[in-house]
Write an enzyme that holds these catalytic residues in place. Sequence first.
Site, mmCIF file in Angstrom:
data_model
loop_
_atom_site.group_PDB
_atom_site.id
_atom_site.type_symbol
_atom_site.label_atom_id
_atom_site.label_comp_id
_atom_site.label_asym_id
_atom_site.label_seq_id
_atom_site.Cartn_x
_atom_site.Cartn_y
_atom_site.Cartn_z
ATOM 1 N N SER A 1 47.012 35.093 39.893
ATOM 2 C CA SER A 1 46.428 35.453 41.213
ATOM 3 C C SER A 1 44.996 35.143 41.654
ATOM 4 O O SER A 1 44.644 34.888 42.763
ATOM 5 C CB SER A 1 46.587 36.784 41.273
ATOM 6 O OG SER A 1 45.798 37.755 40.333
ATOM 7 N N ASP B 1 39.231 46.508 42.026
ATOM 8 C CA ASP B 1 40.468 46.534 41.116
ATOM 9 C C ASP B 1 40.345 46.221 39.689
ATOM 10 O O ASP B 1 41.081 46.511 38.922
ATOM 11 C CB ASP B 1 41.430 46.084 41.647
ATOM 12 C CG ASP B 1 41.516 44.372 41.992
ATOM 13 O OD1 ASP B 1 40.487 43.907 41.270
ATOM 14 O OD2 ASP B 1 42.133 43.880 42.435
ATOM 15 N N HIS C 1 40.414 41.137 40.121
ATOM 16 C CA HIS C 1 40.109 40.149 41.103
ATOM 17 C C HIS C 1 38.769 39.952 41.742
ATOM 18 O O HIS C 1 37.916 41.093 41.761
ATOM 19 C CB HIS C 1 41.235 40.308 42.221
ATOM 20 C CG HIS C 1 42.464 40.263 41.972
ATOM 21 N ND1 HIS C 1 43.386 41.550 41.917
ATOM 22 C CD2 HIS C 1 43.356 39.180 41.604
ATOM 23 C CE1 HIS C 1 44.441 41.242 41.597
ATOM 24 N NE2 HIS C 1 44.501 39.734 41.081
#
Length: 281
Positions: free
Chosen positions: A36, A252, A255
């Site tokens: 990601s 979070d 990220h």
Amino acid sequence: MKLKTYILILAALLVVQLKGFSQDPNFHIYLCFGQSNMEGNARLEHQDSLSIDDRFQMMSAVDCPDSGREKGHWYTAVPPLCRCRTGLTPADYFGRTLVENLPKHIKVGVINVAVGGCKIELFDKDSCESYVETAPFWMKGMLKPYDNDPYARLVEMAKLAQKDGVIKGILLHQGESNTGDSLWTEKVKGVYDNLIADLGLQAENVPLLAGEMVSEDQGGSCASMNKIIATLPDVIPNAYIISSVGCPQRGDRLHFTAEGYRMLGKRYGEKMLSLLLEDHQ
């Protein structure tokens, strides 16, 4: 008859030579893959779409009809650089850093194939099929644009790109989903070795730049993985680790923020610039 035959052979050789010259040694291409954070998790901010030098190009690895991009074609590297609706990635400011500092006759191109949440096994040719079969539902939508084989798509795009320029390096940001996996470095080596072989490259000429997870100083939940990532040069001599220390995360703990991606991308770029400088000394 002999003269005519010689002329035909000479003409054929000339065509081959001309085709060989179509590869521009001043077009530097970089392959980017991972999960990601390489895919791009932060929303683009206004500054990220301003004043992008057209010497910085991206090859779209998927079709994006809404933005007019077609798979396998080059475009000015306006984000997003991964799939059609992904966010800012380290690749964005990696490329910008290079073109800002390299001579004006040098162009830079990136190809970004990444899948959020994936383990490194997704990019392993031997385990990809079984990985996709058991992939969670939310991941299948990300896999479909790559025809369920991100590695094959990366190679397919890279071979097209080699007709235009020269692959100078590989960027990796992956590891969150393999946190604590002591075999991660060997698995990455397997993917790297396959890329080198499948693309006819020389490993000593193609460094692997691997970024750290969100760091401990930023409260990263996978920061422990950075100790394993640090050992990657032990198995890939041409691997270099890009520090994430001080790169802010979005809350979070996994990220980066847009600013974090800018910082990290610049560090990738600065490391590559130093390697290119070494090559010319």
